[in-house]
Design a protein around this motif. Sequence first.
Motif, PDB file in Angstrom:
ATOM      1  N   GLU A 468       0.864  -1.172   0.000  1.00  0.00           N
ATOM      2  CA  GLU A 468       0.000   0.000   0.000  1.00  0.00           C
ATOM      3  C   GLU A 468       0.904   1.227   0.000  1.00  0.00           C
ATOM      4  N   SER A 469       0.697   2.149  -0.931  1.00  0.00           N
ATOM      5  CA  SER A 469       1.563   3.337  -1.020  1.00  0.00           C
ATOM      6  C   SER A 469       0.696   4.583  -1.062  1.00  0.00           C
ATOM      7  N   ILE A 470       1.376   5.717  -1.030  1.00  0.00           N
ATOM      8  CA  ILE A 470       0.669   6.998  -1.194  1.00  0.00           C
ATOM      9  C   ILE A 470       1.261   7.711  -2.405  1.00  0.00           C
ATOM     10  N   ILE A 471       0.394   8.243  -3.239  1.00  0.00           N
ATOM     11  CA  ILE A 471       0.888   8.979  -4.415  1.00  0.00           C
ATOM     12  C   ILE A 471       1.440  10.318  -3.929  1.00  0.00           C
ATOM     13  N   LYS A 472       2.716  10.546  -4.163  1.00  0.00           N
ATOM     14  CA  LYS A 472       3.334  11.793  -3.680  1.00  0.00           C
ATOM     15  C   LYS A 472       3.444  12.842  -4.791  1.00  0.00           C
ATOM     16  N   ASN A 473       3.415  12.388  -5.997  1.00  0.00           N
ATOM     17  CA  ASN A 473       3.517  13.359  -7.080  1.00  0.00           C
ATOM     18  C   ASN A 473       2.979  12.734  -8.371  1.00  0.00           C
ATOM     19  N   ILE A 474       2.389  13.581  -9.185  1.00  0.00           N
ATOM     20  CA  ILE A 474       1.890  13.139 -10.500  1.00  0.00           C
ATOM     21  C   ILE A 474       2.476  14.096 -11.529  1.00  0.00           C
ATOM     22  N   ILE A 475       3.112  13.537 -12.540  1.00  0.00           N
ATOM     23  CA  ILE A 475       3.713  14.414 -13.545  1.00  0.00           C
ATOM     24  C   ILE A 475       3.056  14.142 -14.888  1.00  0.00           C
ATOM     25  N   LYS A 476       2.496  15.225 -15.451  1.00  0.00           N
ATOM     26  CA  LYS A 476       1.929  15.109 -16.802  1.00  0.00           C
ATOM     27  C   LYS A 476       2.585  16.210 -17.618  1.00  0.00           C
ATOM     28  N   ASN A 477       3.005  15.879 -18.794  1.00  0.00           N
ATOM     29  CA  ASN A 477       3.670  16.873 -19.656  1.00  0.00           C
ATOM     30  C   ASN A 477       4.743  17.646 -18.904  1.00  0.00           C
ATOM     31  N   THR A 479       4.976  18.523 -16.009  1.00  0.00           N
ATOM     32  CA  THR A 479       4.517  19.446 -14.975  1.00  0.00           C
ATOM     33  C   THR A 479       3.795  18.665 -13.895  1.00  0.00           C
ATOM     34  N   SER A 480       4.020  19.068 -12.681  1.00  0.00           N
ATOM     35  CA  SER A 480       3.376  18.410 -11.566  1.00  0.00           C
ATOM     36  C   SER A 480       1.896  18.763 -11.541  1.00  0.00           C
ATOM     37  N   GLU A 481       1.034  17.732 -11.399  1.00  0.00           N
ATOM     38  CA  GLU A 481      -0.403  17.979 -11.429  1.00  0.00           C
ATOM     39  C   GLU A 481      -1.054  17.346 -10.206  1.00  0.00           C
ATOM     40  N   GLN A 482      -2.300  17.696  -9.979  1.00  0.00           N
ATOM     41  CA  GLN A 482      -3.013  17.168  -8.811  1.00  0.00           C
ATOM     42  C   GLN A 482      -3.669  15.816  -9.098  1.00  0.00           C
ATOM     43  N   PHE A 483      -3.970  15.567 -10.326  1.00  0.00           N
ATOM     44  CA  PHE A 483      -4.649  14.294 -10.629  1.00  0.00           C
ATOM     45  C   PHE A 483      -4.288  13.856 -12.047  1.00  0.00           C
ATOM     46  N   ILE A 484      -4.610  12.587 -12.289  1.00  0.00           N
ATOM     47  CA  ILE A 484      -4.395  12.055 -13.648  1.00  0.00           C
ATOM     48  C   ILE A 484      -5.598  11.187 -13.948  1.00  0.00           C
ATOM     49  N   SER A 485      -6.153  11.325 -15.138  1.00  0.00           N
ATOM     50  CA  SER A 485      -7.404  10.609 -15.368  1.00  0.00           C
ATOM     51  C   SER A 485      -7.343   9.758 -16.615  1.00  0.00           C
ATOM     52  N   SER A 486      -8.379   8.969 -16.764  1.00  0.00           N
ATOM     53  CA  SER A 486      -8.471   7.924 -17.780  1.00  0.00           C
ATOM     54  C   SER A 486      -7.919   8.363 -19.140  1.00  0.00           C
ATOM     55  N   GLY A 487      -7.068   7.539 -19.685  1.00  0.00           N
ATOM     56  CA  GLY A 487      -6.504   7.812 -21.005  1.00  0.00           C
ATOM     57  C   GLY A 487      -5.255   8.673 -20.970  1.00  0.00           C
ATOM     58  N   GLU A 488      -4.941   9.244 -19.815  1.00  0.00           N
ATOM     59  CA  GLU A 488      -3.786  10.147 -19.759  1.00  0.00           C
ATOM     60  C   GLU A 488      -2.500   9.393 -19.433  1.00  0.00           C
ATOM     61  N   GLN A 489      -1.416   9.817 -20.060  1.00  0.00           N
ATOM     62  CA  GLN A 489      -0.113   9.238 -19.782  1.00  0.00           C
ATOM     63  C   GLN A 489       0.584  10.122 -18.774  1.00  0.00           C
ATOM     64  N   GLY A 490       1.404   9.555 -17.958  1.00  0.00           N
ATOM     65  CA  GLY A 490       2.125  10.390 -17.002  1.00  0.00           C
ATOM     66  C   GLY A 490       3.068   9.568 -16.149  1.00  0.00           C
ATOM     67  N   HIS A 544      -5.416  10.662  -7.627  1.00  0.00           N
ATOM     68  CA  HIS A 544      -5.043  11.978  -7.119  1.00  0.00           C
ATOM     69  C   HIS A 544      -3.773  11.879  -6.312  1.00  0.00           C
ATOM     70  N   ILE A 545      -3.178  13.024  -6.175  1.00  0.00           N
ATOM     71  CA  ILE A 545      -2.029  13.162  -5.308  1.00  0.00           C
ATOM     72  C   ILE A 545      -2.481  12.928  -3.864  1.00  0.00           C
ATOM     73  N   GLU A 546      -1.590  12.376  -3.046  1.00  0.00           N
ATOM     74  CA  GLU A 546      -1.837  12.091  -1.622  1.00  0.00           C
ATOM     75  C   GLU A 546      -2.906  11.017  -1.419  1.00  0.00           C
ATOM     76  N   GLN A 547      -3.210  10.281  -2.462  1.00  0.00           N
ATOM     77  CA  GLN A 547      -4.215   9.240  -2.330  1.00  0.00           C
ATOM     78  C   GLN A 547      -3.538   7.905  -2.011  1.00  0.00           C
TER      79      GLN A 547
END
Length: 876
Positions: A468-477, A479-490, A544-547
């Motif tokens: 079990e982990s916690i998402i600490k960061n999401i990078i899309k393009n 750039t750091s983002e708050q969430f990443i959704s269906s179909g998106e690469q990151g 999402h981040i921190e999830q």
Amino acid sequence: MNKKTIKIRNQFLEFFRKKKHKIIQGSSLIPKNDTSILFTNAGMNQFKNIFLGQDKSYQYSKIATAQYCLRTGGKHNDLENVGYSNYHHTFFEMLGNFSFGSYFKKKAILYSWELLTSKKWFSLPKENFLITVYETDEETYDIWANIIGIPPDRIVLIGNKTENSDISDNFWQMGDTGPCGPCTEIFYNLKNNKCNKQIKNFRKKINDFIEIWNIVFMQFNRINDGSLVKLPNPSVDTGMGLERISAIMHNVSSNYEIDIFQILINDIAKISNTTDLKNKSLYVIADHIRASYFMIVENILPSNENRGYVLRRIIRRAIRHGYLLGVKNIFLYKLVSSVNKSMNINNSYLLNKKEYIENILKKEEIQFRSTLNHGLKLLHSKIKKTINHTLDSEITFYLYDTFGFPFDLTKEICREHNINVDRLSFEKHMEKQKNRSREKKIFNQNYIMMHNTENISIFIGYNTYKTESIIKNIIKNKTSEQFISSGEQGILLLNKTPFYPESGGQIGDIGIIYNNEGKFKVKNTEKNGNMILHFGIVEKGILHIEQKVFSEIDEQYRFDIQKNHSATHLLNSALHKTLGDHVYQNGSLVTADWIRFDFFHNMPIPLKKIQEIEKLINKNISKNILITTKIINFKNIKEKNIIFLSHKKYEKHVRVVSIDHYSNELCKGTHTERTGDIGFFKITSVRKIASNTYRIEAKTGKNALHLIHSQEKKVLEICSNLKTNPNNLKKTLEKIIIKQKNLEKDISKLKEKNITNIIAKLNKNKIKIKNIILLINTLQDQDPKTLRNIMDILKNKFKKAIIILANLINNKVTLIVGVTNNLHELIQANDLIKIILKKINGKGGGKPDIAEGGSTYIHKLPEALTEIKSWIYSII
Ligand code: SER
């Protein structure tokens, strides 16, 4: 199709053409060289510098235009009115006439009155009009009252909003700065009621009156400090909304009921199965699709900044209204053709852009729909819990940041529930977030965040495959983002992870990172400083981040990599043992399928040695030796005879992987528990790749077995073709090779004989002119090599000759032309072949002594040869 609205536009322009105005094109929606406004918001924008007296080169003093306008922000913003008012739009067309120091108040008013009321033109009943005039503008009042004859009770004087300002509904200005002046506005009583005598409060009855034409007397420039500077030439700028005048001419009580909107509304109703054609959502979508269409045409893309953000807000508002209508799938893109239809677009540039516009809309809708539902659920639950009629600004920000809800969308939804939203607090959150991003979350090309302690990820995957982990960061393009959704690469960063990041030659793990809300497929794992970067794509939902998430590697894939990694250590030590201690690792790659191992070595490795290496490794595999790891101080490694890479920088404490006494290597990679897990080892190729560097490729376990099976299959197929068995294969092949050699000898003898026969025949056909031999002949089915041989022999034999040989083969003709060197001053082979080829439509060329060519027009050949013969005769 009813083109009433388009006809009105044309009539307007025609009227002013007749009044000696130059009709010119509206300008782009993006103002040129003007940062004071984001979008063109009025017909006068393109003439700003003329009004200001800064552009004196303009050759016309009277102009009329039909101008596309967007009013979505700044001084003129109608976005929020759309859906609530029948007469406002984000995108609309403004009809306008302009005078640059030519006519002024009187003529401008007379023109408008004539167009609106004359039987020849719009023919609207005079008694239905109401006029507003700027309080202090007596001249204008006088024109309306005494020249036109409007009864005084239908002329309303409008003053400044406060005593100390000149801000008034009848003082128009383009933006915070720029040309401005008092105006007079023409209103129309739509309900056809007799006008109330006590009409002073007519603005309260605004639904009865609709403002249709604004005539601005441009007299000032408002400068940065807010003061007014007189313009050199008093000018006129008028603007009449096409959609509004059309509603009046259509005799309908809403712009949305006019022909161009009805086309759109009917199409949207069809898509959404809506029967009530007055549904507010239909109106919103109809308005917004027009605005989006023309913004995308201007190459604006939905984004989080500037014009792109205005576009995004409009598209997302339209999507939400589609959602309200119950449209389940993406739909906005389907309306692009409806816009074309409704606007009667026949310009090929716009028609060709259709697919482009559709794709942009599709992409934005897919993206927003993936978060819309979650966001709406959250917002509605918060609205239910709101007690003081104001939504917590953190929610507004969270909706923006996590679910992509523009502020005005949240505001609109709240407005429907009688809840306020606080823009100021929202903007404060935005500012804070911008600062945070600036400080730490912008990634550059190489994700340089090596020393950012917040992004340290702990690898726990030596023996654990799921955690079990916690998402600490999401990078899309990047750039750091708050969430990443269906179909998106990151890229996801976790606080801890079982995913091994590619390093030390071992490739990164694959697997999944998931929870109830979403699933991210990890396609590769890499390391950057202290970070472990999980590269992949969201297969469903949203993360999402921190999830909290489960991170789980693909175990089978990892086991295959481990087998290969442990086998690589066995290979390294086997090379030392069989080839000598000079062997030195020079790079490796360990994947799930194969091993690549490069090493320093200075002489070819015979098969016997290769097999010896394989034997030794397989022997150690069958011993099923326990593979152990321990952490030791780097200082001690030399004493302990541990293999390490001397050019590499190691940390103070290092990890040693040991396979009993056979192999001790510094390594951070993952390994099998015992050598027996490897199963089987097979070298697939050994080759030299650079001076003193050799490369071995190998496979283990089932991959090695597959390889052997496929080789076995190939051998059996060869045996079956050769009608032999594996035991006799060698002998059979030797026999075939001998037979082949004998056959080649026979063929070569036959060819020689063939050439001798042909030469003998050709010799008989030669002609002698003066002392030159001319030989023109046609042969059958000869190969090119034979033809060249024949040509050489003949040239040698005849000494002074012109030889043209045609060869018919497979319905084609090939030609070879030879001219001995001593005739080149007279005639050359490349010239001769050109003449022949021209006749037979062929291709080819060459040099003075020899030329070649060919063609499929064989029926023309005899004629061509006869002609060339005469030509040669004529020359010699
Ligand atoms: N500039 C004025 C307006 O936009 C008149 O064209 O209303």
